[in-house]
Design an enzyme around this catalytic site. Structure first.
Site, PDB file in Angstrom:
ATOM      1  N   GLU A  14       0.868  -1.174   0.000  1.00  0.00           N
ATOM      2  CA  GLU A  14       0.000   0.000   0.000  1.00  0.00           C
ATOM      3  C   GLU A  14       0.906   1.225   0.000  1.00  0.00           C
ATOM      4  O   GLU A  14       1.786   1.352   0.845  1.00  0.00           O
ATOM      5  CB  GLU A  14      -0.919  -0.024   1.231  1.00  0.00           C
ATOM      6  N   CYS A  61      -5.830   5.449   6.145  1.00  0.00           N
ATOM      7  CA  CYS A  61      -5.489   4.266   5.355  1.00  0.00           C
ATOM      8  C   CYS A  61      -6.742   3.548   4.881  1.00  0.00           C
ATOM      9  O   CYS A  61      -7.723   3.456   5.617  1.00  0.00           O
ATOM     10  CB  CYS A  61      -4.645   3.329   6.216  1.00  0.00           C
ATOM     11  N   CYS A  64      -5.855  -0.548   6.717  1.00  0.00           N
ATOM     12  CA  CYS A  64      -6.111  -0.839   8.141  1.00  0.00           C
ATOM     13  C   CYS A  64      -7.044   0.221   8.718  1.00  0.00           C
ATOM     14  O   CYS A  64      -6.756   0.871   9.706  1.00  0.00           O
ATOM     15  CB  CYS A  64      -4.816  -0.928   8.920  1.00  0.00           C
ATOM     16  N   HIS A  68      -7.295   2.278  12.818  1.00  0.00           N
ATOM     17  CA  HIS A  68      -7.098   3.662  13.241  1.00  0.00           C
ATOM     18  C   HIS A  68      -8.329   4.183  13.974  1.00  0.00           C
ATOM     19  O   HIS A  68      -8.221   4.962  14.920  1.00  0.00           O
ATOM     20  CB  HIS A  68      -6.778   4.552  12.039  1.00  0.00           C
ATOM     21  N   ARG A 479       0.193  -4.677  11.092  1.00  0.00           N
ATOM     22  CA  ARG A 479       1.626  -4.454  10.869  1.00  0.00           C
ATOM     23  C   ARG A 479       2.360  -4.128  12.159  1.00  0.00           C
ATOM     24  O   ARG A 479       3.546  -3.809  12.128  1.00  0.00           O
ATOM     25  CB  ARG A 479       1.821  -3.354   9.829  1.00  0.00           C
ATOM     26  N   SER A 502       3.946   0.928  10.329  1.00  0.00           N
ATOM     27  CA  SER A 502       4.875   1.018   9.192  1.00  0.00           C
ATOM     28  C   SER A 502       5.861   2.160   9.363  1.00  0.00           C
ATOM     29  O   SER A 502       6.906   2.174   8.703  1.00  0.00           O
ATOM     30  CB  SER A 502       4.119   1.146   7.864  1.00  0.00           C
ATOM     31  N   CYS A 546       2.896  -0.461   4.595  1.00  0.00           N
ATOM     32  CA  CYS A 546       1.727   0.374   4.288  1.00  0.00           C
ATOM     33  C   CYS A 546       2.162   1.827   4.430  1.00  0.00           C
ATOM     34  O   CYS A 546       2.258   2.348   5.531  1.00  0.00           O
ATOM     35  CB  CYS A 546       0.547   0.092   5.196  1.00  0.00           C
ATOM     36  N   CYS A 549      -0.189   4.768   5.791  1.00  0.00           N
ATOM     37  CA  CYS A 549      -0.169   4.829   7.256  1.00  0.00           C
ATOM     38  C   CYS A 549       1.117   5.499   7.736  1.00  0.00           C
ATOM     39  O   CYS A 549       1.099   6.361   8.605  1.00  0.00           O
ATOM     40  CB  CYS A 549      -0.202   3.428   7.852  1.00  0.00           C
TER      41      CYS A 549
HETATM   42 NI1  NFE Z   1      -2.239   1.246   6.446  1.00  0.00          NI
HETATM   43 FE1  NFE Z   1      -1.658   0.087   9.362  1.00  0.00          FE
HETATM   44  C1  NFE Z   1      -1.498  -1.523   9.988  1.00  0.00           C
HETATM   45  C2  NFE Z   1      -1.830   0.831  10.993  1.00  0.00           C
HETATM   46  S1  NFE Z   1       0.245   0.476   9.257  1.00  0.00           S
HETATM   47  S2  NFE Z   1      -2.012  -0.589   7.268  1.00  0.00           S
HETATM   48  O1  NFE Z   1      -1.416  -2.600  10.263  1.00  0.00           O
HETATM   49  O2  NFE Z   1      -1.982   1.245  11.970  1.00  0.00           O
HETATM   50  O3  NFE Z   1       1.491   0.391   9.273  1.00  0.00           O
END
Ligand code: NFE
Ligand code: MG
Length: 567
Positions: A14, A61, A64, A68, A479, A502, A546, A549
């Protein structure tokens, strides 16, 4: 003579990630990880009601999303001391587990499998032989010779058409591809079947969350699902049984397909147990709270330094002061001002774009550290911490996966070998098994609690305007460890920072010039053909980057950010 390669963009992730490597004698000697995309969520949050923040920040994102949202409501609940009804915890937990499972299945099959699987080689396979190979390790009905023959026919048609479609642009025929034709065929079949199964996981999220991606059912103080087992159009028995049907289907796929495939891939590439070691310090947080105060969790968290599981330090609470005090972000090598580490509540995000500088600034990703150390978060951290904590489910599933590996190779995977590219892939598979067990557990807990007559899912949360609050919401995301930090003043958001998985893993060199986890993991990797750096991609993919993120840039204080022109 050393050679420099740049992979930009890395695909099947991503967002926008660039990796640079210096290669000497066929081995990576130095690496740079750079987030090349700028985003800005900051002005949108500033001055908003903190109870609305979750709805906004889940747009950080599209992968995920609910993660969040939940971290955000936890941050605000933590700030104002709001209690959460247990029904709400169970519903959130079901969403978290289903979402993580979805994410892991998509990663293994759709995003990273093609680094290991040579699609075109599957044409040479004998489907009966392939089917026979799986007898005894898997009861999955779609492993039949008939089914595998059909899949082979599909690949043949694709190849004959000259248009490989979703399989175009792979490193087909690369020297580093080692699976037999039969294993390649099995993997392609499961790639296609996984497209169906990942949908089942998302259906659980959508039924409980109103839709997916971007759930609609959260509230600071609980969830907005009206519960009545006998009424239409609410969370009733029919819908809960519908959820259960998807849990059952997913459960079978995870046990009979994903776990087995992870072991088979590992068994064919054992050298990747010695490659891809990252920072060797690991952090994860406890997850799936089972009471209203968030004081007890189904899954443990902790910190491991220098890869030493014996000295693992448990983290039992999201309010652990030692955990909170250790986290800071710095920008010496990122395109922001304020090179020195700042704690998230004081965090700033003022851009300072310089162009690419090998020894200076070269990424939009900040560098998070824990007590000054570069740490890896994510499924490998999660696996090691849970093994150190002797979490029974994790120990049992890892043992089972390892048993399949041992049957194929003659020796078992040692814990020390998990600090590796394959360690991350195995970690994700084991985590998926554990989360699948928690789906059953939390579904039953919800049914039992409603059965006792408790249908409360929300307690209205007020935010007094005459006080200042600070809160943090932690989450163990697909992640890795995620934290959202909020400062509330006059009933409105004053500052908001997200320290994202990430970002931890893809961050550039930190204020001590130590490389981030991606960068460390690449050093020592052999690259057979620098024009086709498959080996580099394997390790980077093992983190499941990702970047939207990682470069979310949530900051409510610096008005400057919206005026910056990028690249
Ligand atoms: Ni955009 Fe996320 C996850 C978060 S990121 S995927 O898992 O928080 O690194
Ligand atoms: Mg941030």
């Amino acid at each position: 003579m050393s050679q420099r390669i740049t992979i930009d963009p890395i695909t099947r992730i991503e967002g926008h990630l660039r990796i640079d490597c210096e290669i000497d004698g066929g081995v990576v000697t130095k690496a740079w990880s750079s987030g090349t995309m700028w985003r800005g969520m900051e002005e949108i949050l500033k001055g908003n009601d903190p109870r609305d923040a979750w709805m906004i920040v889940q747009r950080i994102c599209g992968v995920c999303t609910s993660i969040h949202a939940i971290a955000s409501v936890r941050a605000v609940e933590n700030a104002i001391g709001a209690k959460v009804p247990v029904n709400a915890q169970y519903i959130r937990n079901l969403i978290i587990a289903a979402h993580n499972i979805h994410d892991h299945i998509v990663h293994f099959y759709q995003l990273s499998a093609l680094d290991w699987v040579d699609i075109t080689a599957a044409l040479e396979a004998n489907p009966q032989k392939a089917s026979d190979m799986l007898k005894g390790v898997s009861t999955w009905s779609l492993n039949s010779a008939d089914e595998l023959t059909k899949v082979q026919g599909k690949i043949r048609a694709l190849v004959a058409s000259g248009q490989l479609g979703i399989f175009a642009n792979g490193y087909w025929g690369h020297k580093a591809m080692k699976l037999s034709p039969e294993v390649n065929l099995i993997a392609v079949a499961h790639y296609l079947q996984a497209l169906e199964c990942q949908r089942d996981a998302n259906r659980i999220v959508a039924i409980l969350g109103g839709k997916s991606p971007h759930i609609q059912n959260l509230a600071v103080g609980g969830v907005a699902n009206p519960i009545n087992l006998d009424a239409p159009s609410v969370l009733n028995l029919e819908r809960l049984l519908y959820v259960k049907s998807f849990i059952d289907r997913l459960g079978e796929f995870i046990e009979q397909v994903y776990k087995v495939d992870a072991a088979i891939i590992a068994a064919h590439y054992p050298e990747w147990l010695a490659l891809g070691q990252g920072a060797k310090h690991y952090l994860s947080v406890p997850e799936l709270p089972t009471d209203g105060e968030g004081g007890s969790f189904l899954l443990p968290g902790g910190y491991i330094e220098n890869g030493d599981l014996a000295n693992y330090r448990p983290i039992d609470s999201h309010q652990d002061a030692w955990l909170m005090d250790g986290i800071a972000e710095s920008n010496k090598h990122a395109w922001y001002k304020d090179d020195e580490p700042l704690k998230p509540w004081e965090g700033k995000t003022e851009p300072d774009y310089t162009g690419w500088q090998d020894d200076g600034k070269y990424s939009w990703v900040k560098s998070p550290t824990f007590y000054g150390k570069v740490v890896e978060v994510g499924p490998l951290a999660d696996l090691l911490v849970k093994l150190a904590a002797m979490h029974p489910g994790t120990v049992a599933h890892f043992k089972q996966l390892n048993g399949i590996y041992q049957a194929l190779t003659g020796s078992a995977i040692k814990t020390e070998q998990l600090h590796s590219t394959l360690g991350r892939i195995i970690g994700r598979s084991v985590r998926c098994c554990v989360l699948k067990d928690t789906l059953y557990h939390q579904w039953q807990a919800l049914i039992d609690n409603i059965g006792k007559g408790d249908v409360t899912a929300y307690i209205k949360a007020e935010i007094p305007a005459d006080k200042e609050f600070r809160g943090v919401g932690f989450e163990e995301a697909p992640r890795g460890m995620l934290s959202h930090w909020v400062v509330i003043k006059g009933g409105k958001i004053e500052n908001y920072q997200a320290v994202v998985p990430s970002t931890w893993n893809s961050g550039p060199r930190n204020f001590n010039d130590e490389p981030g986890p991606y960068e460390q993991s690449l050093v020592g990797t052999p690259v057979a053909d620098p024009a086709k750096p498959l080996e580099v991609v394997r390790t980077i993919h093992s983190f499941d980057p990702c970047m939207s993120c990682a470069v979310h840039v949530v900051d409510t204080q610096s008005g400057d950010v919206t005026r910056v022109k990028v690249l």
